[in-house]
Write an enzyme that holds these catalytic residues in place. Structure first.
Site, mmCIF file in Angstrom:
data_model
loop_
_atom_site.group_PDB
_atom_site.id
_atom_site.type_symbol
_atom_site.label_atom_id
_atom_site.label_comp_id
_atom_site.label_asym_id
_atom_site.label_seq_id
_atom_site.Cartn_x
_atom_site.Cartn_y
_atom_site.Cartn_z
ATOM 1 C CB CYS A 12 1.683 -7.801 7.413
ATOM 2 S SG CYS A 12 2.884 -7.186 8.004
ATOM 3 C CG HIS A 42 0.640 -4.481 4.250
ATOM 4 N ND1 HIS A 42 -0.479 -4.589 5.047
ATOM 5 C CD2 HIS A 42 1.649 -4.566 4.839
ATOM 6 C CE1 HIS A 42 0.079 -4.855 6.279
ATOM 7 N NE2 HIS A 42 1.360 -4.663 6.337
ATOM 8 C CD GLU A 99 -3.553 -4.623 3.202
ATOM 9 O OE1 GLU A 99 -3.080 -5.601 2.625
ATOM 10 O OE2 GLU A 99 -2.885 -3.854 4.308
#
Ligand code: MN
Length: 242
Positions: free
Chosen positions: A111, A214, A216
């Protein structure tokens, strides 16, 4: 005794908040630990020159999400839709990227990470997608953070294609800025259907995996003890073999 490789993970301090706190979504740390890595959190530093010493003690660098990069770094005036900037964090992360390149340390950039990497390489950013690319998709997703918002097309023979085994992925999207002009030595490896750049890698032998989404928050790997997601797995392999 467990002795996984240690990786530096950047974080923020919002100077306007009281009390001042180091901020980092713990999902990054969980995803890295699930991949067998030991995360070491690095806040914005009063003296960014410490970047060299920090990276001398670790095996990889993770650049995380957060504030907008100050447009001063790419020679532009601030657009009215620019969000919060953090110049100390910018300076720290730029110093870390340049040290990581010198040391040939693997870098995973997520990001804001792909944006600050691009700026360090001499590229520029779209300061606000909605204002500056009126026909673009809505990239600033307002639903749950794991929710897929748009697809990306992945370039063959990229780290991303090898890691995911895919040429197309559905991804989440929690950003209002993006790469405009790619920086020197960067190869675009993922693009949204509206042409917004969503992934870059180094065009030489430096191991860099940078994505605008993202991972994660998307993968099952976001849960403690879960199987690591493909991007974190690929990063951990690069860290172990560097
Ligand atoms: Mn997006």
């Amino acid at each position: 005794m467990y002795t996984g490789p240690v990786v530096a993970v950047t974080a923020s301090i919002r100077e306007e908040e009281r009390p001042r706190r180091v901020r980092l979504n713990a999902a990054y740390l969980t995803a890295l630990e699930n991949a067998g890595l030991v995360p070491l959190v690095v806040p914005p530093l009063a003296d960014p020159h410490a970047a060299d010493r920090i990276l001398a003690g670790v095996d990889g660098l993770v650049l995380t999400g957060g504030e907008d990069v100050a447009p001063d770094y790419f020679g532009e005036e601030r657009h009215p839709a620019l969000g919060t900037v953090n110049k100390l964090r910018d300076a720290t992360e730029i110093a870390l990227i340049s040290a990581a390149r010198r040391l040939r340390l693997p870098v995973l950039a997520i990001c804001r990470g792909i944006q600050v990497l691009n700026v360090e390489c001499g590229g520029s950013l779209i300061q606000d997608i909605a204002a500056q690319r009126p026909g673009a998709l809505a990239h600033n997703g307002e639903g749950p953070r794991h929710e897929t918002v748009h697809s990306v097309t992945i370039e063959q023979d990229s780290i991303l294609a090898l890691a995911t085994g895919a040429t197309r992925l559905d991804v989440n999207s929690l950003h209002h800025q993006a790469i405009d002009r790619p920086g020197d030595g960067l190869r675009v490896t993922a693009t949204a259907p509206d042409g917004i750049i969503e992934g870059v890698e180094s065009s030489d032998d430096w191991w860099v995996l940078a994505v605008q989404w993202h991972p994660e928050e998307m993968d099952a790997g976001a849960q403690p003890g879960a199987e690591p997601g493909p991007l974190f797995k690929a990063f951990a392999e690069a860290v172990r073999s560097s």
